[in-house]
Design an enzyme around this catalytic site. Structure first.
Site, mmCIF file in Angstrom:
data_model
loop_
_atom_site.group_PDB
_atom_site.id
_atom_site.type_symbol
_atom_site.label_atom_id
_atom_site.label_comp_id
_atom_site.label_asym_id
_atom_site.label_seq_id
_atom_site.Cartn_x
_atom_site.Cartn_y
_atom_site.Cartn_z
ATOM 1 N N ASP A 22 0.830 -1.205 0.000
ATOM 2 C CA ASP A 22 0.000 0.000 0.000
ATOM 3 C C ASP A 22 0.865 1.256 0.000
ATOM 4 O O ASP A 22 0.623 2.202 -0.751
ATOM 5 C CB ASP A 22 -0.914 0.012 1.223
ATOM 6 C CG ASP A 22 -1.874 -1.162 1.256
ATOM 7 O OD1 ASP A 22 -2.138 -1.726 0.187
ATOM 8 O OD2 ASP A 22 -2.353 -1.514 2.346
ATOM 9 N N TYR A 200 5.100 -13.812 0.910
ATOM 10 C CA TYR A 200 4.337 -13.843 2.145
ATOM 11 C C TYR A 200 4.674 -15.119 2.909
ATOM 12 O O TYR A 200 5.293 -16.051 2.361
ATOM 13 C CB TYR A 200 2.832 -13.818 1.852
ATOM 14 C CG TYR A 200 2.333 -12.539 1.235
ATOM 15 C CD1 TYR A 200 2.360 -11.345 1.953
ATOM 16 C CD2 TYR A 200 1.821 -12.512 -0.060
ATOM 17 C CE1 TYR A 200 1.890 -10.165 1.398
ATOM 18 C CE2 TYR A 200 1.343 -11.335 -0.619
ATOM 19 C CZ TYR A 200 1.381 -10.162 0.110
ATOM 20 O OH TYR A 200 0.921 -9.000 -0.444
ATOM 21 N N GLN A 255 13.318 1.418 -2.393
ATOM 22 C CA GLN A 255 12.610 1.090 -3.634
ATOM 23 C C GLN A 255 13.508 1.053 -4.863
ATOM 24 O O GLN A 255 13.457 0.096 -5.644
ATOM 25 C CB GLN A 255 11.476 2.092 -3.856
ATOM 26 C CG GLN A 255 10.197 1.751 -3.109
ATOM 27 C CD GLN A 255 9.064 2.672 -3.500
ATOM 28 O OE1 GLN A 255 9.268 3.840 -3.810
ATOM 29 N NE2 GLN A 255 7.849 2.155 -3.466
ATOM 30 N N ARG A 271 5.735 -10.528 -4.496
ATOM 31 C CA ARG A 271 4.471 -10.703 -3.783
ATOM 32 C C ARG A 271 3.634 -9.425 -3.887
ATOM 33 O O ARG A 271 4.129 -8.359 -4.264
ATOM 34 C CB ARG A 271 4.735 -11.005 -2.311
ATOM 35 C CG ARG A 271 5.160 -9.802 -1.512
ATOM 36 C CD ARG A 271 5.364 -10.094 -0.035
ATOM 37 N NE ARG A 271 5.114 -8.900 0.758
ATOM 38 C CZ ARG A 271 5.416 -8.789 2.041
ATOM 39 N NH1 ARG A 271 6.006 -9.793 2.685
ATOM 40 N NH2 ARG A 271 5.140 -7.675 2.697
ATOM 41 N N GLY A 272 2.355 -9.532 -3.509
ATOM 42 C CA GLY A 272 1.513 -8.352 -3.381
ATOM 43 C C GLY A 272 1.295 -7.623 -4.690
ATOM 44 O O GLY A 272 1.096 -8.231 -5.740
ATOM 45 N N GLU A 273 1.322 -6.279 -4.653
ATOM 46 C CA GLU A 273 1.050 -5.487 -5.844
ATOM 47 C C GLU A 273 2.257 -4.697 -6.325
ATOM 48 O O GLU A 273 2.586 -4.729 -7.514
ATOM 49 C CB GLU A 273 -0.116 -4.525 -5.591
ATOM 50 C CG GLU A 273 -0.460 -3.661 -6.793
ATOM 51 C CD GLU A 273 -1.801 -2.968 -6.691
ATOM 52 O OE1 GLU A 273 -1.922 -1.838 -7.188
ATOM 53 O OE2 GLU A 273 -2.738 -3.558 -6.108
ATOM 54 N N ASP A 274 2.930 -3.990 -5.438
ATOM 55 C CA ASP A 274 4.008 -3.114 -5.891
ATOM 56 C C ASP A 274 5.154 -3.898 -6.522
ATOM 57 O O ASP A 274 5.572 -3.612 -7.654
ATOM 58 C CB ASP A 274 4.521 -2.271 -4.722
ATOM 59 C CG ASP A 274 5.530 -1.228 -5.174
ATOM 60 O OD1 ASP A 274 5.224 -0.478 -6.119
ATOM 61 O OD2 ASP A 274 6.624 -1.164 -4.594
ATOM 62 N N SER A 275 5.684 -4.903 -5.831
ATOM 63 C CA SER A 275 6.796 -5.675 -6.406
ATOM 64 C C SER A 275 6.336 -6.503 -7.607
ATOM 65 O O SER A 275 7.123 -6.788 -8.508
ATOM 66 C CB SER A 275 7.445 -6.571 -5.352
ATOM 67 O OG SER A 275 6.536 -7.511 -4.824
#
Length: 387
Positions: A22, A200, A255, A271-275
């Site tokens: 986020d 995760y 980053q 994982r997730g969205e950004d990476s």
């Protein structure tokens, strides 16, 4: 109806839910809006410690500070920053503080209010992108803005210089060697397969390391601080791995440095969205650990992306790619702690055997995505010229 002037000021709100994802998306949007769209940006965030992991310049003791043209403000209650911007962006439905929303309703003209949604490749996103949602009590209208992979969505975050910097770095063996020395103390041999691991909890990291150890050739496994790093270190300490397998648990990277890790590796586990998005811009084969959701809803989201990403890819290559993603996301299965899970071992063998073709596809995919405007430009155009 009189035409609205272009927005000059943006307020972006972020509340930490999925830890780094986020905040990572919110910061990238804020920086791009300021640097590339010429907006006066304030980023309101409830947990500066997470942002400081991604941007070490952040002082967690300060409530207000500036970084790269963005004013970063800690959200505190009672909330007293009631100078409402021309455009208000809430990330992932986080809702601005009630006092701020009341100030929005009193402002003339009303601000343009955006809810930046989570990224998905599902077909329904195109029909929901840019839809209005009137406030149930106040004279305000919120619009939903969906990132995505098609022209009928809001695109993906991408700095103007990103692909140029990537290409320069990947063409410069000296720069890559210097990067590896800065995080691992040495540079890998030219023939080493370099793999980054970021996941995760529940990802079968130790079983994957055993898969790698049973195959020939030099391999470097690098995991930034987190679950994957902890699991990799546990395997390293308990295993009798051959000398050609090197494991590196490294500090959490800022980053821009994490981008370089993705560029420097041959395969990236993210994982997730950004990476997930940054791995696509890296132009390397990658494996996505999607955030698990109740009742298995994440499998629909995973399948939707796989279908879109592998369209046009050779059938056998696509099957190998999907098999690896499936094995990784299903996590560790019951069995001996010292065994290699058959599904994961077979999936990795098929994946790495097709790495050359998968890399060519990853490169083509990133170039195709880059033919569209990035998300910050799409959002600026939407709030300035559409609303």
């Amino acid at each position: 109806m009189r035409a609205m002037a272009a927005t000059r000021s943006w307020d972006i709100f972020c509340r930490v839910v999925d830890n780094f994802g986020d905040v990572g998306v919110s910061w990238r949007l804020a920086r791009s809006a300021a640097r590339e769209q010429g907006k006066r940006v304030r980023l309101f965030i409830d947990d500066l410690t997470v942002l400081a992991k991604l941007r070490p310049e952040i002082d967690t003791a300060r409530d207000i500070q500036r970084l790269e043209g963005v004013e970063v403000v800690r959200i505190r209650e009672p909330f007293d920053s009631l100078d409402v911007a021309d455009a208000v962006v809430e990330t992932f439905g986080c809702d601005p503080p009630e006092a701020y929303v009341a100030a929005m309703a009193s402002r003339d003209p009303k601000p343009r209010w955006i809810n930046l949604e989570y990224l998905s490749a599902e077909a329904w996103v195109e029909g929901s992108h840019a839809l209005p949602s009137p406030h149930p009590r106040l004279p305000l209208v919120k619009h939903f803005f969906f990132p995505g992979f098609t022209p009928k969505t809001g695109g993906l975050l991408r700095e103007a210089s990103l692909l140029r910097r990537r290409d320069e770095f990947q063409a410069d063996a000296g720069a890559q060697a210097a990067f590896w020395r800065s995080i691992a103390g040495e540079a890998p041999p030219p023939d080493a397969l370099k793999v980054s691991l970021f996941s995760y909890a529940g990802a079968p990291v130790e079983s994957f390391a055993r898969c790698v150890a049973q195959r020939g050739g030099a391999v470097w496994l690098a995991a930034p601080e987190g679950y994957a790093a902890t699991a990799l270190e546990a395997w390293r300490l308990g295993a009798r791995a051959r000398e050609s397998i090197r494991c590196f648990t490294i500090p959490f990277l800022a980053q821009d440095r994490y981008d370089q890790l993705l560029w420097a590796c041959d395969v990236n586990f993210v994982r997730g969205e950004d990476s997930f998005v940054r791995a696509q811009w890296a132009g390397r084969p990658f494996v996505w650990h999607i955030y698990p959701q109740d009742e298995g809803a994440h499998w629909v989201k995973l399948s939707a992306f796989l279908a879109r990403y592998t369209a046009g890819l050779d059938r056998l290559h696509a099957a190998a790619f999907a098999s690896m993603w499936d094995a990784w996301n299903r996590g560790a299965e019951p069995g001996s702690a010292d065994s290699v899970k058959p599904a994961l071992g077979e999936a990795w063998a098929g994946f790495v055997a097709r790495r050359e073709a998968l890399e060519a596809h990853a490169r083509a995919w990133s170039h195709a995505l880059a033919t569209r405007r990035d998300l910050a430009a799409e959002l600026a155009d939407f709030v300035d010229n559409v609303l």
